[in-house]
Design an enzyme around this catalytic site. Structure first.
Site, PDB file in Angstrom:
ATOM      1  N   ASP A  50      29.355 -48.139 -44.540  1.00  0.00           N
ATOM      2  CA  ASP A  50      29.576 -49.513 -44.969  1.00  0.00           C
ATOM      3  C   ASP A  50      31.064 -49.854 -44.855  1.00  0.00           C
ATOM      4  O   ASP A  50      31.897 -49.268 -45.561  1.00  0.00           O
ATOM      5  CB  ASP A  50      29.092 -49.648 -46.425  1.00  0.00           C
ATOM      6  CG  ASP A  50      29.127 -51.077 -46.923  1.00  0.00           C
ATOM      7  OD1 ASP A  50      29.924 -51.887 -46.403  1.00  0.00           O
ATOM      8  OD2 ASP A  50      28.347 -51.375 -47.846  1.00  0.00           O
ATOM      9  N   LEU A  51      31.364 -50.797 -43.981  1.00  0.00           N
ATOM     10  CA  LEU A  51      32.780 -51.084 -43.680  1.00  0.00           C
ATOM     11  C   LEU A  51      33.481 -51.865 -44.796  1.00  0.00           C
ATOM     12  O   LEU A  51      34.669 -52.139 -44.693  1.00  0.00           O
ATOM     13  CB  LEU A  51      32.895 -51.833 -42.348  1.00  0.00           C
ATOM     14  CG  LEU A  51      32.511 -50.999 -41.117  1.00  0.00           C
ATOM     15  CD1 LEU A  51      32.503 -51.870 -39.866  1.00  0.00           C
ATOM     16  CD2 LEU A  51      33.457 -49.820 -40.921  1.00  0.00           C
ATOM     17  N   SER A  74      24.785 -61.418 -37.800  1.00  0.00           N
ATOM     18  CA  SER A  74      24.919 -62.083 -36.495  1.00  0.00           C
ATOM     19  C   SER A  74      23.981 -63.271 -36.338  1.00  0.00           C
ATOM     20  O   SER A  74      23.795 -63.774 -35.232  1.00  0.00           O
ATOM     21  CB  SER A  74      24.657 -61.069 -35.381  1.00  0.00           C
ATOM     22  OG  SER A  74      23.319 -60.651 -35.447  1.00  0.00           O
ATOM     23  N   HIS A 112      28.688 -70.282 -32.119  1.00  0.00           N
ATOM     24  CA  HIS A 112      28.227 -71.059 -33.277  1.00  0.00           C
ATOM     25  C   HIS A 112      29.373 -71.564 -34.159  1.00  0.00           C
ATOM     26  O   HIS A 112      29.143 -72.387 -35.037  1.00  0.00           O
ATOM     27  CB  HIS A 112      27.184 -70.265 -34.057  1.00  0.00           C
ATOM     28  CG  HIS A 112      25.937 -70.069 -33.242  1.00  0.00           C
ATOM     29  ND1 HIS A 112      25.064 -71.093 -32.991  1.00  0.00           N
ATOM     30  CD2 HIS A 112      25.496 -68.991 -32.551  1.00  0.00           C
ATOM     31  CE1 HIS A 112      24.090 -70.652 -32.204  1.00  0.00           C
ATOM     32  NE2 HIS A 112      24.333 -69.378 -31.918  1.00  0.00           N
ATOM     33  N   TYR A 135      27.002 -68.974 -40.774  1.00  0.00           N
ATOM     34  CA  TYR A 135      27.354 -67.908 -39.814  1.00  0.00           C
ATOM     35  C   TYR A 135      28.499 -68.369 -38.916  1.00  0.00           C
ATOM     36  O   TYR A 135      29.512 -67.676 -38.760  1.00  0.00           O
ATOM     37  CB  TYR A 135      26.110 -67.526 -38.997  1.00  0.00           C
ATOM     38  CG  TYR A 135      26.406 -66.726 -37.761  1.00  0.00           C
ATOM     39  CD1 TYR A 135      26.957 -65.451 -37.844  1.00  0.00           C
ATOM     40  CD2 TYR A 135      26.150 -67.249 -36.492  1.00  0.00           C
ATOM     41  CE1 TYR A 135      27.243 -64.713 -36.697  1.00  0.00           C
ATOM     42  CE2 TYR A 135      26.423 -66.526 -35.348  1.00  0.00           C
ATOM     43  CZ  TYR A 135      26.973 -65.263 -35.449  1.00  0.00           C
ATOM     44  OH  TYR A 135      27.253 -64.552 -34.325  1.00  0.00           O
TER      45      TYR A 135
HETATM   46  C1  15L Z   1      24.998 -65.652 -31.631  1.00  0.00           C
HETATM   47  O1  15L Z   1      26.107 -65.722 -32.122  1.00  0.00           O
HETATM   48  C2  15L Z   1      23.946 -64.788 -32.220  1.00  0.00           C
HETATM   49  O2  15L Z   1      24.490 -63.604 -32.756  1.00  0.00           O
HETATM   50  C3  15L Z   1      22.831 -64.473 -31.261  1.00  0.00           C
HETATM   51  O3  15L Z   1      21.738 -64.000 -32.025  1.00  0.00           O
HETATM   52  C4  15L Z   1      22.405 -65.688 -30.422  1.00  0.00           C
HETATM   53  O4  15L Z   1      21.816 -66.642 -31.245  1.00  0.00           O
HETATM   54  C5  15L Z   1      23.609 -66.291 -29.738  1.00  0.00           C
HETATM   55  O5  15L Z   1      24.654 -66.550 -30.651  1.00  0.00           O
HETATM   56  C6  15L Z   1      23.256 -67.606 -29.014  1.00  0.00           C
HETATM   57  O6  15L Z   1      23.812 -68.643 -29.347  1.00  0.00           O
HETATM   58  O7  15L Z   1      22.407 -67.559 -28.124  1.00  0.00           O
END
Ligand code: 15L
Length: 271
Positions: A50-51, A74, A112, A135
């Site tokens: 665990d970081l 993610s 994102h 996220y």
């Molecule tokens: C990301 O940042 C995600 O980690 C991955 O699961 C995808 O959703 C990707 O972007 C994307 O936008 O396709």
């Protein structure tokens, strides 16, 4: 020889990079999270933990020149989880960079952090952040943190704003713009490891897609020359229905945008 650490080695992208970077001769230490990694070959330098724990971070970074930091959440998740994994975790890792005198960090940012930009726009490297959820917001924090650790502590940083890197061919309409093919991903990472004197910079992690949302003008010193183009898959993809809903189709972040989205007619000022 440059010693490289890879966090998040058990994730989708981590599994690809763990294998491919070693094939290209990188001296790699790979870290999994909760579960131990199974060695790919005898004597492979692996660990897990665990970081958020500084002792685990020190085991990852001891003797390391460059960290590729992929670990963390993610996908879109409730804010408390994102804060633990992507904000607190990142802080512990970056303090570990200082303690262990790591020269450079390659931070896995994400498209994102820019997901609320329209699909009609082509973004340059200086585009404003427009995160499409918590996220994406955590990647804004990460990019700013990477910048700060260069400015304030002299640790070089590259924010790689990753598109769709799934180790597979593009599968749907949005991917014609966002796809990041495996060969290009590995090429970009090799450049990020080896190019001297980057200071701080950002780069879009995307292939040479005809319909790309992103423009890497300004990142030439990285010497990244993508060779793959999702357009080769367009004839097949265009035969299939677009799986995204009408909101998701309007924004670069696609399906992440629709999660917890307030429809226009339910917004303040509308009856
Ligand atoms: C990301 O940042 C995600 O980690 C991955 O699961 C995808 O959703 C990707 O972007 C994307 O936008 O396709």
């Amino acid at each position: 020889m440059t010693k490289v650490a890879l966090s998040g080695a058990s994730g989708n992208m981590g599994r690809i990079l763990r294998t491919e970077l070693q094939k290209r001769g990188v001296d790699l230490r790979s870290a999994g999270g909760r579960n131990p990694l199974v060695p790919l070959h005898e004597g492979e330098d692996i660990m897990h933990g665990d970081l958020r724990d500084p002792a685990v971070v020190d085991r990852l970074l001891n003797g390391v020149d460059v960290l590729i930091h992929l670990a963390g959440t993610s996908v879109e998740r409730p804010l408390p989880e994102i804060i633990e994994n992507n904000l607190v975790g990142l802080y512990q890792v970056y303090e570990g960079l200082r303690r262990n005198k790591v020269r450079r960090v390659i931070f896995a940012s994400s498209n994102h952090a820019y997901g609320m930009h329209s699909v009609k726009d082509k973004l340059k490297l200086d585009a404003p952040f427009r995160p499409d959820g918590f996220y994406g917001l955590s990647k804004v924090w990460g990019e700013a943190m990477t910048r700060m650790y260069w400015d304030k502590h002299g640790i070089e940083g590259i924010s790689v704003r990753i598109g769709t890197a799934m180790g597979k061919p593009p599968a749907e309409f949005r991917h014609l713009s966002t796809w990041f093919g495996t060969e290009d991903l590995v090429d970009l990472m090799m450049q990020c490891i080896n190019v001297p004197d980057v200071g701080y910079m950002a780069v879009w992690g995307v292939s040479n897609n005809t319909r790309s949302y992103w423009d890497n003008t300004g990142a030439e010193k990285l010497g990244y020359k993508p060779k793959q183009n999702s357009e080769n898959f367009a004839p097949e993809i265009l035969k299939q229905p677009n799986p995204l809903d009408p909101i998701a189709r309007q924004y670069q972040g696609g399906g992440f945008v629709t999660l917890d989205f307030t429809p226009v007619d339910a917004r303040p000022g509308r009856s």
